[in-house]
Write an enzyme that holds these catalytic residues in place. Structure first.
Site, PDB file in Angstrom:
ATOM      1  N   GLY A 169     -55.784 -29.820 -31.716  1.00  0.00           N
ATOM      2  CA  GLY A 169     -55.321 -31.164 -32.029  1.00  0.00           C
ATOM      3  C   GLY A 169     -55.518 -31.477 -33.492  1.00  0.00           C
ATOM      4  O   GLY A 169     -56.431 -30.959 -34.142  1.00  0.00           O
TER       5      GLY A 169
ATOM      6  N   GLY B 265     -47.500 -31.655 -24.118  1.00  0.00           N
ATOM      7  CA  GLY B 265     -47.717 -31.262 -25.505  1.00  0.00           C
ATOM      8  C   GLY B 265     -48.863 -30.295 -25.718  1.00  0.00           C
ATOM      9  O   GLY B 265     -49.226 -30.004 -26.864  1.00  0.00           O
TER      10      GLY B 265
ATOM     11  N   ARG C  53     -42.873 -28.009 -47.076  1.00  0.00           N
ATOM     12  CA  ARG C  53     -41.600 -27.300 -47.171  1.00  0.00           C
ATOM     13  C   ARG C  53     -40.459 -28.248 -47.536  1.00  0.00           C
ATOM     14  O   ARG C  53     -39.544 -27.878 -48.260  1.00  0.00           O
ATOM     15  CB  ARG C  53     -41.298 -26.578 -45.861  1.00  0.00           C
ATOM     16  CG  ARG C  53     -42.062 -25.277 -45.706  1.00  0.00           C
ATOM     17  CD  ARG C  53     -41.662 -24.537 -44.447  1.00  0.00           C
ATOM     18  NE  ARG C  53     -42.082 -25.246 -43.244  1.00  0.00           N
ATOM     19  CZ  ARG C  53     -41.942 -24.784 -42.017  1.00  0.00           C
ATOM     20  NH1 ARG C  53     -41.365 -23.609 -41.824  1.00  0.00           N
ATOM     21  NH2 ARG C  53     -42.355 -25.471 -40.972  1.00  0.00           N
TER      22      ARG C  53
ATOM     23  N   LYS D 222     -59.372 -15.424 -32.547  1.00  0.00           N
ATOM     24  CA  LYS D 222     -60.640 -16.161 -32.587  1.00  0.00           C
ATOM     25  C   LYS D 222     -61.805 -15.273 -32.169  1.00  0.00           C
ATOM     26  O   LYS D 222     -62.905 -15.365 -32.733  1.00  0.00           O
ATOM     27  CB  LYS D 222     -60.534 -17.385 -31.684  1.00  0.00           C
ATOM     28  CG  LYS D 222     -59.515 -18.405 -32.172  1.00  0.00           C
ATOM     29  CD  LYS D 222     -59.247 -19.483 -31.142  1.00  0.00           C
ATOM     30  CE  LYS D 222     -58.217 -20.484 -31.636  1.00  0.00           C
ATOM     31  NZ  LYS D 222     -57.852 -21.486 -30.612  1.00  0.00           N
TER      32      LYS D 222
ATOM     33  N   GLU E  75     -64.445 -23.143 -40.742  1.00  0.00           N
ATOM     34  CA  GLU E  75     -64.922 -23.636 -39.444  1.00  0.00           C
ATOM     35  C   GLU E  75     -63.775 -24.013 -38.513  1.00  0.00           C
ATOM     36  O   GLU E  75     -63.835 -23.783 -37.301  1.00  0.00           O
ATOM     37  CB  GLU E  75     -65.836 -24.850 -39.651  1.00  0.00           C
ATOM     38  CG  GLU E  75     -66.428 -25.417 -38.374  1.00  0.00           C
ATOM     39  CD  GLU E  75     -67.404 -24.465 -37.711  1.00  0.00           C
ATOM     40  OE1 GLU E  75     -67.123 -24.050 -36.571  1.00  0.00           O
ATOM     41  OE2 GLU E  75     -68.426 -24.125 -38.331  1.00  0.00           O
TER      42      GLU E  75
ATOM     43  N   VAL F  64     -61.648 -21.670 -35.544  1.00  0.00           N
ATOM     44  CA  VAL F  64     -62.025 -21.365 -34.159  1.00  0.00           C
ATOM     45  C   VAL F  64     -62.504 -22.632 -33.468  1.00  0.00           C
ATOM     46  O   VAL F  64     -63.417 -23.305 -33.952  1.00  0.00           O
ATOM     47  CB  VAL F  64     -63.134 -20.295 -34.095  1.00  0.00           C
ATOM     48  CG1 VAL F  64     -63.548 -20.037 -32.648  1.00  0.00           C
ATOM     49  CG2 VAL F  64     -62.662 -18.993 -34.742  1.00  0.00           C
TER      50      VAL F  64
END
Length: 433
Positions: free
Chosen positions: A307, A187, A45, A205, A129, A132
């Site tokens: 992550g 976090g 962006r 999911k 992959e 999920v």
């Protein structure tokens, strides 16, 4: 050999790690694919935004539409998330001859069929992959490894934020809001945690898992969804007394409906499971998916479910497969929806309930409670009383019945004169003694 050109859409926590791996592991990827894999553009962006990775000069662009329309792009990685412009960009990439790898669970759960049909028409791959459970390889086993088996049930912890919160409530006795604040500080939770704590993320999911496992089209709108915001420290303590733990579960299973026809139940909700169950030991922000099939039996897949680096690992795994297919002038398995099973209403799903009721401590109360269950044709598995006088509470665990029957029983309990309050209602999965 001619390089395979890759365009990446998005350079956030996942996209930046994809770019890093493509750059740092270029030699290994060449050996694994059989041809060089070359990064030719990264759509963002803002060009000047701070990033966790250094993008090679000249690759950043704010014109994602032009990037995916380039005729020299062979593979597109979409990690921007959301519905639009992701959908339009993926469709454009496929139409222009590129294969696509995406981590976009929301889009796949909302409008997967449109994407699969576009990939089929273009003769290109659409792999996902990473949509999920992060780095955990679960979609490929469902789509390929178990393709010759009949999967009957998929039960999973597929949201790390909620698992962290519930784990902290169980291990420290903290309340929901305390545990949520800790998750945000570390976090694990967003400033606005709604998608996680209200079950929207897990529902998307669950829809993807159910679609693959049962060869039927399932969308997020088909999934019964409940979050964890109403789970209390008392619920956690009650589960502990039963030798159980509370988890937010995504459950998809083949069931028989009221009319006798086979259908699918797909749901996301908090539930008590025995501590002996493999999923009960999944701690912190980890994910795990438990699969049951007729021939293979019970399988469990466990690992980091979110992550940047773990998710990028799944993206790169798909990228290698798609690149190999491209070199071999072939494509992987597309959508499999031949079974076309109906998703049944939650009311027809058979479950068990844990119900805690504040009651008057007087003679005849047990009989009144038992009668309320009997009148809805719900059998009681266990019943115990806790406390005396004003603190008297009955805790009931039912045998399996339809969710509609159990819901009606709870409403009947609320109408009894001897019941001061129904303080907790939670479903029970697995065998609880």
């Amino acid at each position: 050999m001619k390089p395979l050109n890759v365009a990446v859409l998005g350079c956030g926590s996942v996209g930046s790690q994809v770019v890093r791996l493509l750059t740092e592991q270029a030699g290994d990827l060449t050996a694994r694919v059989g041809a060089p894999v070359r990064l030719v553009g990264v759509a963002v962006r803002r060009i000047d935004a701070a990033r966790d990775v250094v993008v090679p000069d000249g690759l950043l662009t704010t014109d994602a539409a032009a990037l995916v329309a380039r005729d020299d792009v062979d593979l597109v990685v979409e990690v921007i998330g959301g519905i639009e412009p992701a959908r339009a960009l993926i469709l454009s990439a496929l139409e222009n001859g590129a294969s696509v790898v995406t981590a976009n669970k929301a889009l796949l759960a909302d409008d997967g069929p449109t994407l699969f049909e576009a990939a089929e028409k273009a003769g290109r791959d659409l792999y996902y992959e990473a949509a999920v459970a992060g780095a955990i390889p679960i979609l490929r086993p469902l789509r390929e490894s178990l393709a010759g088996d009949r999967v009957t049930r998929v039960l999973g912890i597929v949201n790390g934020t909620t698992n962290f919160i519930l784990d902290k409530m169980d291990s420290t006795g903290a309340g929901f809001h305390e545990a949520l604040e800790e998750a945000q500080d570390l976090g694990y939770a967003e400033a606005d945690p709604t998608a996680d704590v209200e079950g929207f993320d897990a529902a998307a999911k669950a829809a993807i898992l159910a679609s693959l496992a049962f060869h039927s089209r399932v969308t997020a709108a088909d999934v019964h969804r409940e979050g964890i915001t109403d789970v209390t420290a008392a619920d956690i303590a009650s589960a502990r007394e039963m030798g159980s733990v509370v988890k937010l579960l995504a459950i998809a299973e083949i069931v028989t409906g009221a009319g006798g026809d086979e259908g699918i139940s797909v749901r996301v909700h908090p539930a008590m499971i025995p501590r002996s169950h493999p999923l009960a030991s999944v701690r912190e922000a980890y994910n795990a998916v438990f699969v049951e099939s007729e021939a293979a039996g019970q399988l469990m897949f466990y690992g980091p479910g979110a992550g940047g680096a773990p998710t990028a690992s799944a993206v790169l795994g798909d990228l290698v497969t798609v690149a190999r297919n491209r070199l071999g002038n072939t494509r992987g398995a597309g959508e499999s929806a031949y079974a076309d099973r109906v998703v049944l209403p939650m009311g027809e799903t058979r479950t068990r309930y844990h119900v805690a009721v504040d009651v008057d401590d007087r003679a005849g109360v047990l009989a009144e409670i038992a009668t309320a269950f009997a009148e809805e044709d719900v059998s009681i598995q266990t019943l115990r009383q806790e406390g005396r006088g004003e603190d008297a509470q009955l805790v009931v665990v039912s045998h399996e019945a339809t969710d509609a029957q159990l819901s009606s029983t709870v409403e009947r309990l609320r109408g009894l004169a001897c019941v001061r309050e129904v303080t907790s209602v939670m479903r029970v999965e697995g065998t609880v003694e």
